[in-house]
Write a protein that holds these residues in place. Structure first.
Motif, PDB file in Angstrom:
ATOM      1  N   ARG A  88       0.827  -1.208   0.000  1.00 16.11           N
ATOM      2  CA  ARG A  88       0.000   0.000   0.000  1.00 16.11           C
ATOM      3  C   ARG A  88       0.860   1.257   0.000  1.00 16.11           C
ATOM      4  NH1 ARG A  88      -3.208  -3.913   2.194  1.00 16.11           N
ATOM      5  NH2 ARG A  88      -5.485  -3.648   2.077  1.00 16.11           N
ATOM      6  N   LEU A  89       2.061   1.156   0.545  1.00 16.06           N
ATOM      7  CA  LEU A  89       2.936   2.317   0.625  1.00 16.06           C
ATOM      8  C   LEU A  89       3.740   2.530  -0.647  1.00 16.06           C
ATOM      9  CD1 LEU A  89       4.037   4.566   2.533  1.00 16.06           C
ATOM     10  CD2 LEU A  89       5.859   2.954   3.160  1.00 16.06           C
ATOM     11  N   ILE A  90       4.308   1.453  -1.222  1.00 16.75           N
ATOM     12  CA  ILE A  90       5.245   1.627  -2.344  1.00 16.75           C
ATOM     13  C   ILE A  90       4.805   0.926  -3.625  1.00 16.75           C
ATOM     14  CG2 ILE A  90       7.171   1.869  -0.726  1.00 16.75           C
ATOM     15  CD1 ILE A  90       8.106  -0.933  -1.554  1.00 16.75           C
ATOM     16  N   GLY A  91       3.634   0.303  -3.615  1.00 15.03           N
ATOM     17  CA  GLY A  91       3.165  -0.412  -4.796  1.00 15.03           C
ATOM     18  C   GLY A  91       3.486  -1.894  -4.699  1.00 15.03           C
ATOM     19  N   SER A  92       2.655  -2.711  -5.337  1.00 15.02           N
ATOM     20  CA  SER A  92       2.768  -4.152  -5.154  1.00 15.02           C
ATOM     21  C   SER A  92       4.026  -4.735  -5.795  1.00 15.02           C
ATOM     22  CB  SER A  92       1.527  -4.858  -5.704  1.00 15.02           C
ATOM     23  OG  SER A  92       1.420  -4.670  -7.108  1.00 15.02           O
ATOM     24  N   GLY A  93       4.438  -4.219  -6.949  1.00 16.95           N
ATOM     25  CA  GLY A  93       5.582  -4.793  -7.640  1.00 16.95           C
ATOM     26  C   GLY A  93       6.865  -4.685  -6.824  1.00 16.95           C
ATOM     27  N   LYS A  94       7.188  -3.473  -6.370  1.00 14.55           N
ATOM     28  CA  LYS A  94       8.409  -3.281  -5.585  1.00 14.55           C
ATOM     29  C   LYS A  94       8.300  -4.016  -4.256  1.00 14.55           C
ATOM     30  CE  LYS A  94      12.529  -1.625  -5.288  1.00 14.55           C
ATOM     31  NZ  LYS A  94      13.548  -2.037  -6.260  1.00 14.55           N
ATOM     32  N   ALA A  95       7.124  -3.991  -3.641  1.00 16.03           N
ATOM     33  CA  ALA A  95       6.944  -4.694  -2.370  1.00 16.03           C
ATOM     34  C   ALA A  95       7.178  -6.192  -2.544  1.00 16.03           C
ATOM     35  CB  ALA A  95       5.545  -4.434  -1.817  1.00 16.03           C
ATOM     36  N   LYS A  96       6.631  -6.764  -3.615  1.00 12.86           N
ATOM     37  CA  LYS A  96       6.831  -8.192  -3.861  1.00 12.86           C
ATOM     38  C   LYS A  96       8.310  -8.515  -4.092  1.00 12.86           C
ATOM     39  CE  LYS A  96       2.237  -9.124  -5.776  1.00 12.86           C
ATOM     40  NZ  LYS A  96       1.467  -9.363  -7.020  1.00 12.86           N
ATOM     41  N   GLN A  97       8.994  -7.653  -4.817  1.00 11.37           N
ATOM     42  CA  GLN A  97      10.415  -7.868  -5.065  1.00 11.37           C
ATOM     43  C   GLN A  97      11.182  -7.947  -3.742  1.00 11.37           C
ATOM     44  OE1 GLN A  97      12.690  -4.554  -6.705  1.00 11.37           O
ATOM     45  NE2 GLN A  97      13.698  -5.936  -8.139  1.00 11.37           N
ATOM     46  N   LEU A  98      10.884  -7.041  -2.833  1.00  4.12           N
ATOM     47  CA  LEU A  98      11.581  -7.017  -1.549  1.00  4.12           C
ATOM     48  C   LEU A  98      11.170  -8.172  -0.653  1.00  4.12           C
ATOM     49  CD1 LEU A  98      11.399  -3.171  -0.849  1.00  4.12           C
ATOM     50  CD2 LEU A  98      13.365  -4.493  -1.643  1.00  4.12           C
TER      51      LEU A  98
ATOM     52  N   ASP B 253      -9.062   3.566   1.791  1.00  2.37           N
ATOM     53  CA  ASP B 253      -9.884   2.366   1.604  1.00  2.37           C
ATOM     54  C   ASP B 253     -11.211   2.678   0.915  1.00  2.37           C
ATOM     55  OD1 ASP B 253      -8.046   0.623   2.811  1.00  2.37           O
ATOM     56  OD2 ASP B 253      -8.739   1.189   4.811  1.00  2.37           O
ATOM     57  N   GLN B 254     -11.330   3.889   0.393  1.00  6.38           N
ATOM     58  CA  GLN B 254     -12.574   4.311  -0.246  1.00  6.38           C
ATOM     59  C   GLN B 254     -12.322   4.710  -1.695  1.00  6.38           C
ATOM     60  OE1 GLN B 254     -13.474   7.556   2.449  1.00  6.38           O
ATOM     61  NE2 GLN B 254     -14.816   6.282   3.716  1.00  6.38           N
TER      62      GLN B 254
END
Length: 254
Positions: A146-156, A213-214
């Motif tokens: 939610r903070l940095i986007g799913s792609g970069k988060a998944k990479q980390l 969340d809206q």
């Protein structure tokens, strides 16, 4: 002996995790943190969370607990941590993480539960749980995307690799990197925020958090509702009067 300390000065509360050598989130630390957060007084305007020493902000969960975990006790363990970190995220006051050193695993997840993060240039960040055959369980799989986007988060998350402070700044994990004391920089921000209308700051935090969340339309309605509520406060009248009279406002939380 307490491993989490709390002090208030000039309406700024500072929570310090002091559990050498790396401020691990052992059971006592989590329990003391929960009690302190639950008891933060109404007249505190801003909260800072930091770690003692010069090695780690918080280096993660206490791995000594892991060998005996089962499916049932594993769920219990992470739900307890999730609940405490949600207490922090749900505080009415803004919460600033002042990070010096390692912020790994549960330590990064603790920082993610704060509203924004300031780090020293030597700090390092990561969610290395997959190296232990588990996954981030204190909110990392939810707050980081939610903070940095799913792609970069998944990479980390998938790699468990660490980021330098500068890299963490570039991807949006931290909002500021300093060569000086992270705690001193956090206090400067806390002092600025503390001078603003406390009811307005708290309403703004709620509007941002709820709006995430809206839909945009729903979020705009939320924003307008909080704006309207503030219009009937004495603090709004004081803030406007101080503007016209070219003086500092004296907010009273009314």
């Amino acid at each position: 002996m307490a491993k989490v300390k709390y002090e208030v000065e000039n309406q700024i509360g500072t929570i310090t995790i002091d559990s050498p050598p790396v401020n691990a989130l052992e059971k006592q630390v989590l329990e003391e943190l929960s009690v302190i957060v639950n008891d933060i007084a109404e007249d505190v305007n801003v909260v800072i969370i930091t770690g003692a020493g010069n090695k780690a902000f918080v280096a993660g969960a206490d791995i000594k607990d892991f060998p005996t975990l089962t499916a049932e006790t594993g769920v219990e363990l992470v739900k307890k941590g999730q609940q405490i970190f949600q207490q922090i995220a749900d505080l009415e006051q803004p919460v600033i993480a002042a990070i010096d050193g390692f912020a790994l695993g549960g330590g990064l997840e603790l920082a993610l539960a704060c509203d924004f993060r300031i780090a020293t240039s030597r700090s390092q960040f990561g969610l290395p749980e997959v190296k232990l055959g588990i996954l981030p369980g204190y909110g990392g799989t939810q707050r980081l995307p939610r903070l940095i986007g799913s792609g970069k988060a998944k990479q980390l998350i998938f790699s468990g690799e660490f980021l330098s402070a500068e890299e963490a700044y570039k991807v949006g994990i931290v909002e500021e990197v300093t060569e000086n004391s992270a705690l001193d920089e956090a206090r400067k921000w806390a002092e600025k925020i503390s001078k603003r209308g406390p009811l307005a700051v708290r309403a703004a935090k709620k509007a941002v958090n709820e709006g995430l969340d809206q839909s945009v339309e729903e979020g705009l309605h939320t924003e307008a509702t909080y704006f309207g509520t503030l219009c009937e406060t004495e603090d709004k009248n004081e803030g406007v009067a101080a503007f016209f009279e070219k003086r500092e406002p004296n907010f009273t939380r009314k």
